[in-house]
Design a protein around this motif. Structure first.
Motif, PDB file in Angstrom:
ATOM      1  N   UNK A  37       0.831  -1.200   0.000  1.00  0.00           N
ATOM      2  CA  UNK A  37       0.000   0.000   0.000  1.00  0.00           C
ATOM      3  C   UNK A  37       0.865   1.250   0.000  1.00  0.00           C
ATOM      4  N   UNK A  38       1.924   1.248   0.795  1.00  0.00           N
ATOM      5  CA  UNK A  38       2.830   2.390   0.832  1.00  0.00           C
ATOM      6  C   UNK A  38       3.465   2.636  -0.537  1.00  0.00           C
ATOM      7  N   UNK A  39       3.860   1.570  -1.216  1.00  0.00           N
ATOM      8  CA  UNK A  39       4.452   1.689  -2.545  1.00  0.00           C
ATOM      9  C   UNK A  39       3.438   2.266  -3.531  1.00  0.00           C
ATOM     10  N   UNK A  40       2.209   1.784  -3.451  1.00  0.00           N
ATOM     11  CA  UNK A  40       1.131   2.285  -4.315  1.00  0.00           C
ATOM     12  C   UNK A  40       0.884   3.777  -4.056  1.00  0.00           C
ATOM     13  N   UNK A  41       0.841   4.157  -2.804  1.00  0.00           N
ATOM     14  CA  UNK A  41       0.606   5.559  -2.466  1.00  0.00           C
ATOM     15  C   UNK A  41       1.764   6.442  -2.919  1.00  0.00           C
ATOM     16  N   UNK A  42       2.994   5.971  -2.760  1.00  0.00           N
ATOM     17  CA  UNK A  42       4.177   6.751  -3.142  1.00  0.00           C
ATOM     18  C   UNK A  42       4.186   7.082  -4.629  1.00  0.00           C
TER      19      UNK A  42
END
Length: 82
Positions: A31-36
Motif C-alpha cells: 500500500x505504501x508503494x502504491x501511495x508513493x
C-alpha cells in the motif's frame, strides 16, 4: 474500500489526514508503494519506510502485515516515550 489515516508530518506531506481508497495492495508495504506512486507529496511521505509505523484496524502492525479485509490503515511516525 479502505480508510487511510495520516498523522504528524505524513499528514502534512500528503495534504490530508484522511481519505478512502480502493486498492489491490495485499500488505501495508505494498500500500505504501502504491501511495508513493501517486505524486510528489506521497512520494516524499513514503520515501523511507523505516521512519513510518502503521496500524491496521487500530492495531500496531508490521509493514509486511496483510491488509485484505481491513477497514482502516493508519500511518504515523515512530512514537517515543518519556
Amino acid at each position: 474500500m479502505i480508510d487511510l489515516r495520516y498523522f504528524a508530518w505524513l499528514r502534512e506531506r500528503v495534504g490530508t489526514g484522511h481519505e478512502r481508497i480502493e486498492t489491490d495492495a495485499r500488505t501495508v508495504v505494498e500500500l505504501m508503494t502504491e501511495l508513493a506512486a501517486r505524486d510528489e507529496g506521497y512520494a516524499l511521505a513514503f520515501s523511507d519506510p523505516s521512519t513510518i509505523r502503521a496500524a491496521v484496524d487500530q492495531e500496531l502492525a508490521d509493514l509486511d502485515a496483510p491488509i485484505q479485509g481491513a477497514r482502516e490503515v493508519a500511518f504515523f511516525p515512530p512514537m517515543t516515550g518519556g
